[in-house]
Design a protein around this motif. Structure first.
Motif, PDB file in Angstrom:
ATOM      1  N   ARG A  58       0.819  -1.213   0.000  1.00 52.40           N
ATOM      2  CA  ARG A  58       0.000   0.000   0.000  1.00 52.40           C
ATOM      3  C   ARG A  58       0.854   1.265   0.000  1.00 52.40           C
ATOM      4  O   ARG A  58       0.461   2.272  -0.571  1.00 52.40           O
ATOM      5  N   TYR A  59       2.011   1.218   0.619  1.00 52.49           N
ATOM      6  CA  TYR A  59       2.850   2.414   0.688  1.00 52.49           C
ATOM      7  C   TYR A  59       3.942   2.448  -0.375  1.00 52.49           C
ATOM      8  O   TYR A  59       4.820   3.309  -0.345  1.00 52.49           O
ATOM      9  N   CYS A  60       3.906   1.536  -1.319  1.00 54.21           N
ATOM     10  CA  CYS A  60       4.925   1.509  -2.379  1.00 54.21           C
ATOM     11  C   CYS A  60       4.948   2.850  -3.121  1.00 54.21           C
ATOM     12  O   CYS A  60       3.908   3.370  -3.533  1.00 54.21           O
ATOM     13  N   HIS A  61       6.157   3.400  -3.297  1.00 58.65           N
ATOM     14  CA  HIS A  61       6.277   4.667  -4.026  1.00 58.65           C
ATOM     15  C   HIS A  61       7.034   4.498  -5.343  1.00 58.65           C
ATOM     16  O   HIS A  61       7.263   5.466  -6.051  1.00 58.65           O
TER      17      HIS A  61
ATOM     18  N   THR B 154       9.371   0.036   6.875  1.00 55.61           N
ATOM     19  CA  THR B 154       8.705   1.294   6.528  1.00 55.61           C
ATOM     20  C   THR B 154       7.416   1.371   7.336  1.00 55.61           C
ATOM     21  O   THR B 154       6.562   0.493   7.242  1.00 55.61           O
ATOM     22  N   ARG B 155       7.305   2.439   8.117  1.00 54.46           N
ATOM     23  CA  ARG B 155       6.183   2.494   9.051  1.00 54.46           C
ATOM     24  C   ARG B 155       5.187   3.591   8.713  1.00 54.46           C
ATOM     25  O   ARG B 155       5.536   4.761   8.585  1.00 54.46           O
ATOM     26  N   HIS B 156       3.941   3.172   8.550  1.00 51.60           N
ATOM     27  CA  HIS B 156       2.803   4.085   8.549  1.00 51.60           C
ATOM     28  C   HIS B 156       2.016   3.762   9.813  1.00 51.60           C
ATOM     29  O   HIS B 156       1.746   2.586  10.098  1.00 51.60           O
TER      30      HIS B 156
ATOM     31  N   CYS C  70       7.128   6.382   6.554  1.00 52.12           N
ATOM     32  CA  CYS C  70       6.432   6.183   5.282  1.00 52.12           C
ATOM     33  C   CYS C  70       6.176   7.528   4.611  1.00 52.12           C
ATOM     34  O   CYS C  70       5.605   8.440   5.206  1.00 52.12           O
ATOM     35  N   ASN C  71       6.618   7.642   3.376  1.00 53.40           N
ATOM     36  CA  ASN C  71       6.307   8.820   2.555  1.00 53.40           C
ATOM     37  C   ASN C  71       5.082   8.472   1.722  1.00 53.40           C
ATOM     38  O   ASN C  71       5.188   7.786   0.714  1.00 53.40           O
ATOM     39  N   SER C  72       3.930   8.963   2.157  1.00 53.95           N
ATOM     40  CA  SER C  72       2.681   8.549   1.523  1.00 53.95           C
ATOM     41  C   SER C  72       2.268   9.412   0.337  1.00 53.95           C
ATOM     42  O   SER C  72       1.256   9.136  -0.308  1.00 53.95           O
TER      43      SER C  72
ATOM     44  N   THR D  11      -5.056   6.672  -0.108  1.00 55.70           N
ATOM     45  CA  THR D  11      -5.803   6.969   1.118  1.00 55.70           C
ATOM     46  C   THR D  11      -4.874   7.082   2.322  1.00 55.70           C
ATOM     47  O   THR D  11      -5.247   7.676   3.343  1.00 55.70           O
ATOM     48  N   LEU D  12      -3.657   6.538   2.215  1.00 50.19           N
ATOM     49  CA  LEU D  12      -2.723   6.627   3.322  1.00 50.19           C
ATOM     50  C   LEU D  12      -2.346   8.070   3.637  1.00 50.19           C
ATOM     51  O   LEU D  12      -1.926   8.377   4.766  1.00 50.19           O
TER      52      LEU D  12
END
Length: 208
Positions: free
Chosen positions: A36-39, A163-165, A194-196, A203-204
């Protein structure tokens, strides 16, 4: 001729992707997960067109012998490609150290690669039972922890990072992950924010 490494990006010089070394980074195309947080979403499709040719990159690396210390294979997920083993051999033949960034998706492939690796950055995302909430793939939590065990038993220099959200990783789970790693003999977990902004799941950006 065997299958060539599919490359989705290339950084010719970095001082931060291999500890204590000047390196180039090869971003391998393709990943079986959809975190979900993949950039690096451009790197997710395995067969996406690319402007990078592996043979040309090898030529460039040959011209940097004595100037660079190492080559890091990142992604995407590098171990998703069968051509990675050959690419690692080719890079070592040029005299470079080899680093690998991996999410630990394929333990058997990693096990074969370990003797040829000088450093590994392993992404641990969650406790095994909680992986699917991040990767979107049921049962995805077993393999990364198997890879952590393999690497803990090896002499390969290792950095484990998460990587933390805050929505995806609670304080309690983070401490449980640290404890589980310590039980394997891995004393330190590097936690990165996490760089969202460019996350696959937008939505993150609005969750905290």
């Amino acid at each position: 001729m065997g299958e060539k490494l599919r490359v989705g990006g290339f950084t010719p010089f970095t001082a931060i992707d291999y500890p204590g070394a000047l390196a180039a980074v090869v971003f391998c195309q393709g990943c079986p997960w959809r975190c979900r947080y993949c950039h690096n979403t451009d790197l997710l499709p395995a067969k996406a067109p690319s402007a990078y040719d592996w043979e040309q990159i090898l030529g460039f690396l040959a011209s940097r012998q004595g100037l660079l210390d190492a080559v890091v294979f990142s992604g995407g997920e590098p171990t998703a490609q069968n051509a990675l083993e050959t690419a690692v051999i080719q890079v070592r033949a040029l005299g470079f150290k080899v680093g690998l960034h991996t999410a630990g998706v394929y333990p058997r492939k990693l096990d074969r690669l370990i003797p040829s690796l000088d450093w590994v950055g392993l992404d641990i995302k969650a406790l095994p039972e909680n992986y699917a909430a991040i990767t979107g793939v049921e049962g995805s939590g077993k393999a990364p922890w198997q890879c952590a065990e393999l690497l803990a038993r090896s002499d390969t220099p290792l950095q484990v990072r998460l990587t933390r959200h805050p929505v995806l990783t609670s304080d309690t789970e983070l401490e449980q992950i640290r404890h589980k790693l310590q039980e394997l003999g891995i004393p330190h977990l590097e936690v990165q924010r996490c760089n969202s902004e460019k996350a696959l799941d937008q939505t993150l950006k609005f969750l905290s």
